[in-house]
Enzyme design. Structure first.
Site, PDB file in Angstrom:
ATOM      1  N   SER A 134       0.827  -1.193   0.000  1.00  0.00           N
ATOM      2  CA  SER A 134       0.000   0.000   0.000  1.00  0.00           C
ATOM      3  C   SER A 134       0.865   1.247   0.000  1.00  0.00           C
ATOM      4  O   SER A 134       2.014   1.222   0.473  1.00  0.00           O
ATOM      5  CB  SER A 134      -0.902   0.006   1.246  1.00  0.00           C
ATOM      6  OG  SER A 134      -1.547   1.259   1.424  1.00  0.00           O
ATOM      7  N   TYR A 147      -3.094  -0.567  10.259  1.00  0.00           N
ATOM      8  CA  TYR A 147      -3.051  -1.040   8.868  1.00  0.00           C
ATOM      9  C   TYR A 147      -1.799  -0.519   8.165  1.00  0.00           C
ATOM     10  O   TYR A 147      -1.067  -1.276   7.526  1.00  0.00           O
ATOM     11  CB  TYR A 147      -4.297  -0.583   8.114  1.00  0.00           C
ATOM     12  CG  TYR A 147      -4.252  -0.896   6.630  1.00  0.00           C
ATOM     13  CD1 TYR A 147      -4.551  -2.180   6.169  1.00  0.00           C
ATOM     14  CD2 TYR A 147      -3.900   0.076   5.701  1.00  0.00           C
ATOM     15  CE1 TYR A 147      -4.503  -2.476   4.821  1.00  0.00           C
ATOM     16  CE2 TYR A 147      -3.845  -0.215   4.348  1.00  0.00           C
ATOM     17  CZ  TYR A 147      -4.152  -1.491   3.904  1.00  0.00           C
ATOM     18  OH  TYR A 147      -4.090  -1.786   2.569  1.00  0.00           O
TER      19      TYR A 147
END
Length: 256
Positions: A134, A147
């Protein structure tokens, strides 16, 4: 038997990787892994390559014994492993239950390591490992902090492993997209709808995967980033102080 393995294959990025690998026509079989058996079964009629649906919850330790046993029994030539299983949650540390935060760590980090390292004995020179990462791996991200931290782990682990596996001729590449239109948001936004509200640009999963597949066969590429705005942001956060980067993020989300 030459195979590809894709986790998180029931939807989103994982499913798009299955389609992309199928188009290559290089594999005797694609093993597709996710929790939802019906979604995996439907792939059989959508691709030409023989498909083996494997319904496993990678949040449960016993799933990895099943996976490892299958590898030991079949002894396949694992040509490609794509780890897409994972999830995120929006909210502060107080809004996300500690148990859920730890589940993120278990799935996004521990499961990825297990899937990777159990497959490695069955990989030969020329094999590839793709880790879905990500943009958040490059910077601290308040309100999606755990996250983002798991994705920072994935980036560091993937880059280091790529160097370690170089003598074996195995390539590891992290795919670091910005916001992608997938079911990720269905789970991320469930409890804390106001935590993250600003998305500067939303990309399509098939486009991110198309870029990743091109980058996968470039020898020196250990990170794939789709879209000039995302590449520019990665470059920027490398230069700016983390405090400033987080301040900009908080202003965008209207938290400061």
């Amino acid at each position: 038997m030459k195979i590809a393995i894709v986790t998180g294959a029931s939807s989103g990025m994982g499913r798009e990787f299955v389609y992309a690998l199928d188009k290559e026509g290089k594999y005797d079989e694609i093993w597709v892994i996710a929790r939802r058996a019906d979604r995996l079964e439907s792939l059989k009629s959508e691709i030409k390559t023989p498909c083996r649906p494997i319904a496993l919850d990678l949040g449960k330790p016993e799933s990895f014994e099943t996976y490892r046993a299958m590898l030991e029994a079949e002894k396949p030539d694992v040509s490609v492993l794509v780890n897409c299983a994972g999830f995120g949650k929006f909210g502060t540390y107080a809004e996300i239950p500690t148990e859920v935060a730890c589940e993120m760590i278990d799935l996004n980090c521990k499961a990825l390591v297990r899937m990777t390292e159990y497959a490695l004995p069955y990989m030969q020179s020329g094999a590839h490992i793709v880790q879905l990462d990500s943009l958040s791996s490059f910077q601290p991200v308040p309100y999606i902090g755990v996250y983002g931290a798991t994705k920072a782990f994935v980036l560091s682990y993937s880059r280091a492993l790529n160097v370690e596996l170089c003598p074996r001729g195995i390539k590891v590449m992290a795919v670091c997209p910005g916001w992608v239109r997938t079911e990720f948001f269905d789970r991320a936004k469930t409890d804390c709808e106001n935590a993250v509200t600003y998305y500067n640009k939303m990309y399509e999963a098939k486009d991110v995967v198309a870029t990743a597949m091109k980058d996968l066969y470039k020898p020196k590429k250990d990170v794939s980033i789709h879209g000039f705005p995302v590449r520019a942001q990665v470059f920027g956060v490398k230069l700016l102080p983390h405090r400033l980067v987080m301040h900009i993020w908080m202003k965008q989300q209207k938290h400061s």
